[in-house]
Design a protein around this motif. Structure first.
Motif, PDB file in Angstrom:
ATOM      1  N   ASP A   1      -6.874   1.918  16.556  1.00  0.00           N
ATOM      2  CA  ASP A   1      -5.692   1.175  16.132  1.00  0.00           C
ATOM      3  C   ASP A   1      -5.190   1.669  14.790  1.00  0.00           C
ATOM      4  OD1 ASP A   1      -4.723  -1.190  17.730  1.00  0.00           O
ATOM      5  OD2 ASP A   1      -6.905  -1.391  17.930  1.00  0.00           O
TER       6      ASP A   1
ATOM      7  N   TRP B   1      -1.600   1.698  11.981  1.00  0.00           N
ATOM      8  CA  TRP B   1      -0.322   1.084  11.664  1.00  0.00           C
ATOM      9  C   TRP B   1       0.335   1.849  10.534  1.00  0.00           C
ATOM     10  CZ3 TRP B   1      -5.038  -0.666  10.226  1.00  0.00           C
ATOM     11  CH2 TRP B   1      -5.257  -0.937   8.876  1.00  0.00           C
ATOM     12  N   VAL B   2       1.631   1.689  10.440  1.00  0.00           N
ATOM     13  CA  VAL B   2       2.373   2.468   9.457  1.00  0.00           C
ATOM     14  C   VAL B   2       2.896   1.558   8.350  1.00  0.00           C
ATOM     15  CG1 VAL B   2       4.417   3.903   9.085  1.00  0.00           C
ATOM     16  CG2 VAL B   2       3.013   4.215  11.143  1.00  0.00           C
ATOM     17  N   VAL B   3       2.661   1.970   7.124  1.00  0.00           N
ATOM     18  CA  VAL B   3       3.234   1.271   5.968  1.00  0.00           C
ATOM     19  C   VAL B   3       4.416   2.108   5.492  1.00  0.00           C
ATOM     20  CG1 VAL B   3       2.849   0.562   3.581  1.00  0.00           C
ATOM     21  CG2 VAL B   3       1.045   0.224   5.297  1.00  0.00           C
TER      22      VAL B   3
ATOM     23  N   ILE C   1      -4.689   7.574   6.565  1.00  0.00           N
ATOM     24  CA  ILE C   1      -5.245   8.691   7.338  1.00  0.00           C
ATOM     25  C   ILE C   1      -4.834  10.012   6.700  1.00  0.00           C
ATOM     26  CG2 ILE C   1      -5.237   9.818   9.593  1.00  0.00           C
ATOM     27  CD1 ILE C   1      -4.619   6.979  10.761  1.00  0.00           C
ATOM     28  N   PRO C   2      -5.821  10.823   6.319  1.00  0.00           N
ATOM     29  CA  PRO C   2      -5.477  12.065   5.628  1.00  0.00           C
ATOM     30  C   PRO C   2      -4.933  13.125   6.580  1.00  0.00           C
ATOM     31  CG  PRO C   2      -7.853  11.881   5.873  1.00  0.00           C
ATOM     32  CD  PRO C   2      -7.266  10.632   6.462  1.00  0.00           C
TER      33      PRO C   2
ATOM     34  N   LEU D   1       0.856  -1.181   0.000  1.00  0.00           N
ATOM     35  CA  LEU D   1       0.000   0.000   0.000  1.00  0.00           C
ATOM     36  C   LEU D   1       0.895   1.234   0.000  1.00  0.00           C
ATOM     37  CD1 LEU D   1      -2.458  -1.209   2.771  1.00  0.00           C
ATOM     38  CD2 LEU D   1      -3.038  -0.914   0.368  1.00  0.00           C
ATOM     39  N   PRO D   2       0.376   2.369  -0.466  1.00  0.00           N
ATOM     40  CA  PRO D   2       1.179   3.603  -0.404  1.00  0.00           C
ATOM     41  C   PRO D   2       1.608   3.852   1.039  1.00  0.00           C
ATOM     42  CG  PRO D   2      -0.848   3.958  -1.650  1.00  0.00           C
ATOM     43  CD  PRO D   2      -0.939   2.590  -1.056  1.00  0.00           C
ATOM     44  N   PRO D   3       2.807   4.405   1.223  1.00  0.00           N
ATOM     45  CA  PRO D   3       3.296   4.597   2.592  1.00  0.00           C
ATOM     46  C   PRO D   3       2.462   5.605   3.364  1.00  0.00           C
ATOM     47  CG  PRO D   3       4.781   5.615   1.002  1.00  0.00           C
ATOM     48  CD  PRO D   3       3.759   4.870   0.218  1.00  0.00           C
ATOM     49  N   GLY D   4       2.480   5.435   4.685  1.00  0.00           N
ATOM     50  CA  GLY D   4       1.741   6.362   5.533  1.00  0.00           C
ATOM     51  C   GLY D   4       1.107   5.631   6.689  1.00  0.00           C
ATOM     52  N   ARG D   5       0.385   6.382   7.528  1.00  0.00           N
ATOM     53  CA  ARG D   5      -0.290   5.779   8.675  1.00  0.00           C
ATOM     54  C   ARG D   5      -1.690   5.370   8.264  1.00  0.00           C
ATOM     55  NH1 ARG D   5       0.282   5.010  13.982  1.00  0.00           N
ATOM     56  NH2 ARG D   5       2.300   6.014  14.001  1.00  0.00           N
ATOM     57  N   TYR D   6      -2.053   4.151   8.642  1.00  0.00           N
ATOM     58  CA  TYR D   6      -3.339   3.582   8.247  1.00  0.00           C
ATOM     59  C   TYR D   6      -4.202   3.251   9.457  1.00  0.00           C
ATOM     60  CZ  TYR D   6      -2.038   2.950   3.357  1.00  0.00           C
ATOM     61  OH  TYR D   6      -1.693   3.161   2.060  1.00  0.00           O
ATOM     62  N   ARG D   7      -5.482   3.167   9.194  1.00  0.00           N
ATOM     63  CA  ARG D   7      -6.406   2.563  10.141  1.00  0.00           C
ATOM     64  C   ARG D   7      -7.473   1.861   9.314  1.00  0.00           C
ATOM     65  NH1 ARG D   7     -10.267   7.219  12.714  1.00  0.00           N
ATOM     66  NH2 ARG D   7     -11.560   5.408  13.190  1.00  0.00           N
ATOM     67  N   ALA D   8      -8.200   0.955   9.962  1.00  0.00           N
ATOM     68  CA  ALA D   8      -9.349   0.361   9.283  1.00  0.00           C
ATOM     69  C   ALA D   8     -10.518   1.309   9.493  1.00  0.00           C
ATOM     70  CB  ALA D   8      -9.659  -1.008   9.882  1.00  0.00           C
TER      71      ALA D   8
ATOM     72  N   PRO E   1      -8.696  -0.654   4.723  1.00  0.00           N
ATOM     73  CA  PRO E   1      -7.592   0.116   5.291  1.00  0.00           C
ATOM     74  C   PRO E   1      -7.646   1.524   4.701  1.00  0.00           C
ATOM     75  CG  PRO E   1      -6.812  -1.877   4.175  1.00  0.00           C
ATOM     76  CD  PRO E   1      -8.230  -1.681   3.790  1.00  0.00           C
ATOM     77  N   TRP E   2      -7.379   2.494   5.538  1.00  0.00           N
ATOM     78  CA  TRP E   2      -7.556   3.884   5.131  1.00  0.00           C
ATOM     79  C   TRP E   2      -6.306   4.671   5.462  1.00  0.00           C
ATOM     80  CZ3 TRP E   2      -9.895   8.291   8.257  1.00  0.00           C
ATOM     81  CH2 TRP E   2     -10.274   9.357   7.439  1.00  0.00           C
TER      82      TRP E   2
END
Lengths: 617, 404
Positions: free
Chosen positions: B399, B401-403, A416-417, A229-236, A413-414
């Motif tokens: 929660d 997480w970082v990609v 986070i903007p 996935l594109p890099p960055g911080r994600y959340r569901a 997965p989102w």
């Protein structure tokens, strides 16, 4: 104990199914969270009955949660299920046709007694009669193992039996090599004040996880590598959460207080629930006495200088339509959210459908067009909500936002903007008079901005700008009541032209797939994932196709005609009996072919790919 | 007569000739009092009804006997009149209500820009167009919803709601009961003329049984609503009744509704001289008013007929007593307590009673928190408890997480 072999899969689809009281939605949600932590791409489809607690063990009480995850790009909740976890015979028979041949069926073998089979209308036991021959069946004594695990606790039998979903969750987490910690953390915070329940659930979760390791029934354990996935911080994020946060973002960036009026209705109630928690973010929520009151309150708030928003589903929009016309003629900013469900009438309240498009476009008396924007993925609900609010204020118009049951309840997965990356959201209230009559400085409520054709927004409380608006036709400029024939035509055209000018704010369309293809698929709303995954499959199979997805359904994007001109044949898949296709045929006079599914369920990529193959193969 | 003619026909009210209600400054003349804007020189605001082209005079068209004057705000009545032609039928009771409200406004001392009139649909609901304040003429029956949304989000505004018997009790019945229980801090003026006027004469939810109208050529069979009893049943915090032909009483009652913190519901008996002329003449006209109407006040005995009759509580029932005949005195009369829901309920049910006078005044008043205050207090308390929300924190909640 033999050590298990580990097989790496690119993707997998799991379906948890049981009674609506079995906690399947919770199990699915926790499996989703663990999957997000495993950094897979994912998409989910909760599927539950309209009844809160249908009679135990019956087929119509079956609640399901489907999850598709992988190291590859995941666009839909999955065509075919790899693992079905069925808590009882009813859950098994309802969902068996979704399991792929050779797929795994995990059942609670303690719930296949004669009475359970009777409740599911089964004459014979599917575990014994050969009807599961084409699947890999794993029988687990979930009830017995749960009781065994918790026999020394003070919990009563009912509490113990209700916890067996945690055993199943633990086992499923083990099977797909998911981390167990997110579910543990959740249990600890959820039942922090009920230590007995917390400890029992934690124990079962662990027991389920270890059971997979020790039982001889599993020789293979699966792994699904992280997705790229594109890099960055994600959340569901679920669509409904993203929509609520988009509204909060609009309040934050515009500085406008937001008043959300709503009446409980499936599947839009969760938006009211979410927003009612955000009072410290500038959101006021009012649970109104009915759908009409909900929109009336939102209109009153907008007249007062807040941004009024109302949310509902199709039957609620039907009730709101007169008030939507009022917002159109008074030219007040307003957002009407329709989380679509199966219709007509009460229809299929908990199932998804796209059948309110025509209602959004035309469902009012008189010529009362308004911009219509549609979300395409759960995460997209955020941007679409923000955009709907921005356009409503910029153009002083009601905006219809179309979501649906699948988007609202589904999650993904989102990334986070960053609030700073959102488009500017400027608001300017009128503060001064804008006309002169008989040497007197006066305020006229319908003198328009040249660029947007928006009328000025003058808040009550502003001295010298006292004015009256209402549902009667307005004289151009002054806004006084007018029955003049030529004025009515002029105003009708002006209001329509203003809505058309929303095109100025649209980003160029992006064509997905092979731009040199003959076939273009045109979609809108929640079908995006299925269409683009279907195109990808078709391309891999050597069938050329491209797709374009509409965020704005009204007005249509300014470059749509140009995009269409590059293709020869057109397919319009919709979860309705053919609505956008009629709009396109009317507008472009091209050979649009309709593809319709009206089953309360989303398209699967294979359906789209198959249709493409038929058309170009 | 064509449909349009019926709207513009400048007939004076039919039936008994109206005279000045008692207690009004100027002595009653012999000739019938004309509705505002007719006969006597009309003022600029409200402008003349259509079809009338007498030149306007300097003096505003006040209701008969009403004093004019500047209020505390330094504004005058004329400051509250818009530049729009008033389009009610000549002779309509609505004129008196408009004039009374415009006259009351300066006395309230509320800056004009903070005043908002919200209405539904019907003759009465054209009212906001004639007020030089902020206003919205909304849709049929829904004014309570618009007013609630406005007041909840802008508690600083002085919101008035204008409605009619059809608008609020028929199509808007659901909203009227809910605004009552919520106790939103605003004033509701319900023009009750017991008929549908703008749609040209169908029976309304307050029309009497047997009424012959265009839609009920053989008489209506619907049991009518009693508006005061209805709103009391919906937990109204303030309920009052007045009449178009007694501007002084009307003004006093409207002022009390305005002073009340909460939903001030005022039912105004309003004569529709075209479709239901004389519906309330029993209570409003000199010949019968004294005997058929009782004007009651908090803390005072229920006395009427010029002090010759009173109302006594006999069990749960009110009985009329003769105060001249000798066996009863004023001390025997019920002393009204507007904070008693029990008394309000008993009095509200004196409704088109054959032997008892129709009551006018404040039936009920209950101080309790308003919706608009509470909804904003809740927002404030959440902000105090959690701090002003951060968008960035909200987006990254739960929660994550970082990609890489």
């Amino acid at each position: 104990m033999r050590s298990k072999t580990v097989e790496t899969l690119p993707e997998a689809t799991v379906l948890f199914a049981g009674d609506s009281g079995d906690g399947m939605q919770l199990t699915g949600t926790q499996f989703t969270l663990a999957t997000a932590h495993a950094m897979n791409d994912l998409a989910t489809l909760p599927d539950f009955p309209a009844e809160i607690r249908a009679p135990v063990g019956t087929t119509y009480g079956v609640s399901g949660f489907q999850l598709h995850f992988g190291s590859v790009d995941i666009r839909t909740p999955g065509d075919e299920v790899d693992l079905l976890v069925a808590m009882n015979p009813a859950a098994l028979v309802v969902n068996l046709d979704r399991v792929k041949p050779g797929g795994t069926v995990l059942v609670n073998s303690n719930s296949f007694e004669k009475k359970d089979l009777n409740l599911a209308n089964l004459d014979s036991n599917p575990l014994e009669d050969g009807s599961l021959d084409k699947y890999r069946v794993i029988q687990v004594e979930l009830t017995r193992l749960t009781r065994e695990t918790l026999k020394d606790t003070d919990l009563n039998q009912k509490q113990i039996d209700r916890s067996k979903n945690m055993f199943a969750l633990g086992l499923a987490l083990w099977l797909y090599s998911r981390p167990i910690e997110p579910a543990q953390r959740w249990l600890e915070s959820k039942f922090g004040r009920k230590p007995e329940i917390r400890d029992a659930n934690l124990e079962l979760l662990k027991k389920g996880f270890h059971f997979g390791e020790t039982t001889e029934q599993f020789v293979t354990r699966y792994e699904v590598s992280p997705a790229t996935l594109p890099p960055g911080r994600y959340r569901a994020v679920q669509g409904v959460q993203a929509l609520a946060m988009g509204i909060v973002a609009a309040a934050n960036k515009s500085g406008l207080p937001i008043t959300y009026g709503s009446y409980p209705i499936t599947p839009a109630s969760d938006l009211l629930h979410a927003l009612s928690r955000y009072k410290n973010h500038g959101i006021m929520t009012i649970q109104a006495e009915d759908e009409i009151a909900a929109i009336g309150m939102a209109i009153g708030a907008s007249f007062g200088g807040a941004l009024g928003i109302t949310g509902t589903s199709g039957p609620g929009v039907a009730l709101k339509s007169e008030a939507m016309g009022l917002a159109h003629i008074t030219e007040l900013p307003l957002v009407i959210v329709n989380v679509q469900r199966g219709g007509p009438s009460t229809g299929l309240p908990t199932k998804t459908e796209q059948s309110d498009l025509m209602q959004a476009l035309f469902g009012r008396n008189g010529d009362a067009p308004m911009p219509v924007i549609a979300a395409s993925t759960p995460g997209d609900c955020f941007e679409v909500a923000y955009e709907a609010c921005r356009i409503a204020v910029k153009y002083m118009t009601p905006v219809v936002l179309l979501s649906d049951g699948y988007l609202a309840n589904g999650s993904e997965p989102w990334l986070i903007p960053d609030p700073d990356d959102l488009r500017d959201f400027d608001v300017s209230f009128a503060t001064e008079t804008n006309a002169e009559v008989d040497g007197q400085e006066v305020f006229h409520g319908y003198i328009r901005d040249e660029g947007t054709l928006a009328r000025p927004w003058a808040k009550p409380g502003t001295p010298g700008l006292e004015h009256r608006i209402g549902g009667l036709e307005k004289a151009d400029g002054t806004g006084n009541v007018s029955y003049d024939a030529a004025n009515h035509e002029k105003m009708t055209r002006l209001r329509a032209e203003k809505v058309e000018r929303v095109q100025q704010d649209m980003k160029p369309l992006e064509v997905f797939g092979d731009e040199s293809a003959d076939l273009l698929i045109i979609g809108w709303g929640s079908t995006r994932g299925a269409i683009e995954a279907g195109v990808t499959r078709a391309l891999n199979a050597g069938h050329k196709a491209a797709a374009v997805h509409l965020r704005w359904v009204h007005p249509l994007p300014p470059d749509l005609g140009e995009v269409l001109s590059r293709f020869d044949s057109f397919l319009v898949p919709e979860l309705n009996n053919g609505q956008l296709v009629r709009i396109l045929r009317d507008r472009f006079l091209l050979p649009f072919e309709a593809m319709n599914k009206i089953q309360g369920r989303p398209f699967g990529p294979s359906e789209i790919a198959k249709k493409i193959a038929e058309m170009v193969g | 007569m064509s449909d349009n003619d019926s709207q513009n026909d400048p007939n004076t009210p039919k039936g008994r000739k109206p005279t000045l209600p008692p207690g009004m400054g100027t002595p009653a003349a012999k000739k019938p009092t004309l509705p505002p804007g007719m006969g006597t020189p009309a003022a600029k605001k409200p402008t003349l009804p259509p079809g009338m082209d007498k030149p306007a005079a300097k003096k505003p068209s006040l209701p008969p006997g009403a004093p004019s004057g500047d209020g505390a705000s330094g504004l005058t009545r004329a400051d509250f009149a818009s530049d729009q032609d008033v389009r009610w039928c000549p002779g309509c009771g609505d004129y008196a209500i408009l004039a009374t409200v415009q006259r009351l406004m300066p006395e309230l001392g509320v800056p004009r820009e903070n005043v908002v009139f919200i209405s539904g649909i019907g003759c009465s609901s054209r009212f906001p167009y004639y007020m030089n304040t902020y206003g919205m003429h909304s849709i049929h029956g829904r004014a309570p919803t618009v007013a609630t949304g406005l007041k909840a989000s802008r508690p600083d505004l002085d919101v008035w709601m204008i409605t009619g018997d059809g608008d609020s009790l028929s199509i808007g019945g659901n909203h009227i009961i809910h605004i009552m229980r919520r106790n939103v801090d605003l004033q509701i003026i319900m023009f009750n003329n017991q008929i549908y006027g703008l749609t040209k004469g169908q029976y309304s939810p307050t029309s009497e049984v047997g009424k012959v109208t265009k839609s009920t050529p053989f008489g209506s069979i619907d049991h009518p609503f009693n508006p005061i009893a209805l709103v009391l049943g919906a937990d109204a915090a303030f309920a009052a009744r007045t009449m178009d032909r007694d501007p002084k009483h009307m003004k006093d009652i409207l002022k009390r509704a305005h002073d009340f913190k909460g939903t001030g519901f005022v039912e105004v008996y309003q004569n529709c001289n075209i479709f239901n002329d004389g519906a309330f003449f029993d209570f409003t006209e000199k010949a019968t008013k004294s005997d058929r109407a009782v004007f009651f006040e908090h803390g005072k005995p229920l006395v009427y007929a010029g002090g010759t009759k009173g109302l006594r509580l006999d069990g749960f029932n009110l009985k009329s007593i003769d105060l001249d005949e000798g066996s009863w005195g004023t001390d025997d009369c019920l002393v009204y307590d507007e904070t008693s829901l029990e008394l309000a309920t008993i009095l509200a049910r004196v409704y088109w009673h054959d032997e008892l006078p129709q009551p006018f005044g404040v039936f009920y008043r209950e101080e309790r928190p308003t919706y608009d205050a509470q909804v904003n207090e809740q927002v404030q308390s959440v902000i105090e408890a959690r701090g002003k929300g951060s968008l960035a924190d909200l987006l990254a909640e739960g929660d994550t997480w970082v990609v890489q």
